[in-house]
Write an enzyme that holds these catalytic residues in place. Structure first.
Site, PDB file in Angstrom:
ATOM      1  N   LYS A 181       0.875  -1.180   0.000  1.00 58.21           N
ATOM      2  CA  LYS A 181       0.000   0.000   0.000  1.00 58.21           C
ATOM      3  C   LYS A 181       0.907   1.224   0.000  1.00 58.21           C
ATOM      4  O   LYS A 181       1.522   1.554   1.009  1.00 58.21           O
ATOM      5  CB  LYS A 181      -0.857  -0.021   1.268  1.00 58.21           C
ATOM      6  CG  LYS A 181      -2.211   0.650   1.144  1.00 58.21           C
ATOM      7  CD  LYS A 181      -2.180   2.119   0.855  1.00 58.21           C
ATOM      8  CE  LYS A 181      -1.810   2.972   2.042  1.00 58.21           C
ATOM      9  NZ  LYS A 181      -1.665   4.408   1.716  1.00 58.21           N
ATOM     10  N   GLY A 233       7.378   5.149   7.868  1.00 52.27           N
ATOM     11  CA  GLY A 233       6.539   6.345   7.973  1.00 52.27           C
ATOM     12  C   GLY A 233       6.661   6.959   9.353  1.00 52.27           C
ATOM     13  O   GLY A 233       7.729   6.905   9.970  1.00 52.27           O
ATOM     14  N   GLY A 238       3.389   4.061  12.982  1.00 53.54           N
ATOM     15  CA  GLY A 238       4.216   2.890  13.275  1.00 53.54           C
ATOM     16  C   GLY A 238       3.747   2.164  14.524  1.00 53.54           C
ATOM     17  O   GLY A 238       3.693   0.932  14.575  1.00 53.54           O
ATOM     18  N   GLU A 384      11.016  15.617  14.888  1.00 47.97           N
ATOM     19  CA  GLU A 384      11.326  15.470  13.465  1.00 47.97           C
ATOM     20  C   GLU A 384      10.464  16.449  12.682  1.00 47.97           C
ATOM     21  O   GLU A 384       9.239  16.326  12.651  1.00 47.97           O
ATOM     22  CB  GLU A 384      11.049  14.035  13.000  1.00 47.97           C
ATOM     23  CG  GLU A 384      11.499  13.816  11.565  1.00 47.97           C
ATOM     24  CD  GLU A 384      11.291  12.388  11.074  1.00 47.97           C
ATOM     25  OE1 GLU A 384      10.231  11.811  11.363  1.00 47.97           O
ATOM     26  OE2 GLU A 384      12.190  11.863  10.398  1.00 47.97           O
TER      27      GLU A 384
END
Ligand code: NAD
Length: 482
Positions: A181, A233, A238, A384
């Site tokens: 995906k 990701g 996650g 991040e």
């Protein structure tokens, strides 16, 4: 270099070797980051499409041609696939540039690396050996490695083609059948890559289903017919993947990004370090899991190095030129997120690049920004950002540098710049992360090098032989032959 007009893939999924629309018939629009305009559509798939893809993968393994191939035959097909990707690299790069926004030269480099993954894993497919263990007299013990079965792959938008290559390349080499995906923000290069694969691999070996993360992605991660999950990701998603894997008692690898430091000691070769330090955060607009987003600078060279970095940053122009160093960010949402971090930085701005005057005004362009000195505990230095924002942080001692470098929730990559050999070894050993570069930096190109993180950067390893081990399961066979 100019970007040719790309041929667009159709809004279809690849299931059991056929290109089919979402069962609901739904589609979603694809927007180009370069100008903010919709230019294509993809299938907006749901759980029923994922069901069909998982069933197709199972059939390919159990009764189809894929499950019958030897490791050498699988390897040969993957190497043929690598050559076909290289032959189509220009068209693939043009598509990636339109869809993801990255400059054409970077997109082309991505395609070469994507091909390299299939070349590497094609060559490795028949070289994953088992073991024979000395055990009791009258027995022979073989430890074999085989595929998990059906592997589910959820990949992001920042390096769609490369991450597709590293994930399904290793899984296919081990003999798994894959359901992938891709990210809704950029998946057209993957659809084109899957089209090339469908002319080479047996039906059902590789299935690709597009759609929204919370619908198609979630259905894949929770599917009871999936034997192993690979996710790249955000940490938030996650964590959901890991919970879904736990509910089905299966394993997963998570590659979740980082806040990677580069430590520059006063004895470093600054001429060599400078372009690398800047590129590590500007390349791909800083939308790189291993981006060098913190630079730790020993106090005696603080003024010199920050001045040189500032000059570099001021010289960078975000634009839609094919050979630009910095293109647009992926989406309006990502642009707003990065701009919020810049606005709320709470640190001195040392330099800012610019957006080219002729860049399309609806595109998602953000100039690179250098901040310093940044408080190592501030959100700017801890979170991040996934944009071209570099935090410069001064330090006085080696111990302090190590503490700051290790002082985030992440642990993916670190860079160390020093000519002192003993210090290189000491600091490298002290880094809590998955990869360390000494007098260099750049996780991207090393297809052979195990890559992955600890803590909020995830777990498990991609790339190299380690990925083959992740995508395989061990069986111990004890033969009592007397
Ligand atoms: P994301 O985690 O939401 O998306 C990554 C993939 O997961 C996509 O394919 C998406 O469709 C899918 N997904 C989303 N929700 C899901 C769910 N509930 N179940 C299953 N799959 C789901 O990442 P994003 O929103 O695109 O980016 C957000 C942040 O994530 C970025 O700002 C960055 O910090 C980080 N990120 C890291 C990487 C990396 O390479 N490590 C890549 C992309 C994003």
């Amino acid at each position: 270099m100019t970007a040719p007009t790309p041929t667009l893939p159709r809004p279809l999924n690849l299931i059991a070797g056929d290109w089919v629309p979402a069962r609901s018939g739904a589609r979603m629009a694809v927007v180009s980051p370069r100008d903010g305009q919709g230019f294509a559509e993809i299938a907006d798939s749901d759980a029923s499409d994922i069901d069909a893809a998982v069933a197709a993968a199972r059939t390919a393994l159990e009764t189809g041609d894929w499950g019958r191939l030897s490791a050498a035959e699988r390897g040969r097909l993957l190497m043929r696939y690598a050559a076909a990707i290289l032959a189509d690299a220009d068209a693939l790069a043009a598509l990636e540039t339109r869809d993801n926004g990255k400059p054409l030269a970077q997109a082309r480099a991505d395609m070469v690396l994507t091909a390299r993954y299939f070349e590497y894993y094609g060559g490795a497919a028949d070289k994953v050996h088992g073991e024979v263990i000395p055990f009791q007299p009258g027995t022979t013990v073989a430890v074999t490695r085989g595929p998990h079965g059906v592997t589910g792959h959820i990949v992001p938008w920042n390096y769609p083609a490369q991450i597709y290559g590293r994930s399904v390349g290793a899984a296919l080499a081990m003999g798994n059948a894959c359901v992938l995906k891709p990210a809704e923000d950029a998946c057209l290069s993957i659809l084109r890559l899957a089209e090339i694969a469908s002319g080479i691999l047996p039906p059902g070996a590789l299935n690709v289903v597009t759609g929204r993360g919370e619908v198609a992605g979630r259905a894949l991660s929770e599917h009871p017919g999936v034997d192993f999950l690979s996710f790249t990701g955000s940490p938030e998603v996650g964590q959901m993947i890991q919970i879904a894997a736990a509910r089905n008692f299966i394993g997963c690898t998570l590659e979740l990004g980082g806040k990677s430091p580069q430590i520059v000691f006063a004895d470093a070769d600054l001429d060599a370090a400078l372009p690398v330090l800047a590129n590590a955060i500007i390349q791909n607009g800083g939308q790189t899991c291993s981006a060098g987003s913190r630079v730790l600078i020993e106090r005696p060279i603080w003024d010199d190095l920050t001045a040189r970095l500032a000059e570099r940053f001021r010289g960078v122009e975000a634009s839609d030129a094919p050979d630009a160093i910095l293109g647009p960010l992926i989406s309006a949402r990502q642009k707003a997120r990065v701009e919020r971090y810049i606005a709320e930085a709470g640190a001195l701005e040392l330099a800012r690049g610019r957006v080219a005057g002729n860049a399309p005004s609806e595109g998602f362009y953000v100039p690179p920004v250098l901040f310093g000195p940044v408080d190592p505990q501030s959100p700017l230095a801890q979170e991040e950002i996934f944009g071209p924002v570099l935090c410069a942080i001064p330090f006085d001692t080696e111990a302090e540098a190590i503490a700051i470098a290790n002082g985030t929730d992440y642990g993916l990559v670190a860079g160390i710049w020093t000519r002192d050999g003993a210090r290189q070894a000491r600091v490298a050993n002290a880094m809590r992360c998955g990869q360390v570069f000494i007098n260099g930096y750049g996780a991207g190109g090393g297809v052979e090098l195990p890559f992955g993180g600890i803590r909020k950067s995830g777990h498990g390893r991609e790339k190299g032989f380690e990925a083959l081990y992740e995508f395989s399961t061990i069986k111990t066979i004890v033969n009592h032959h007397g």
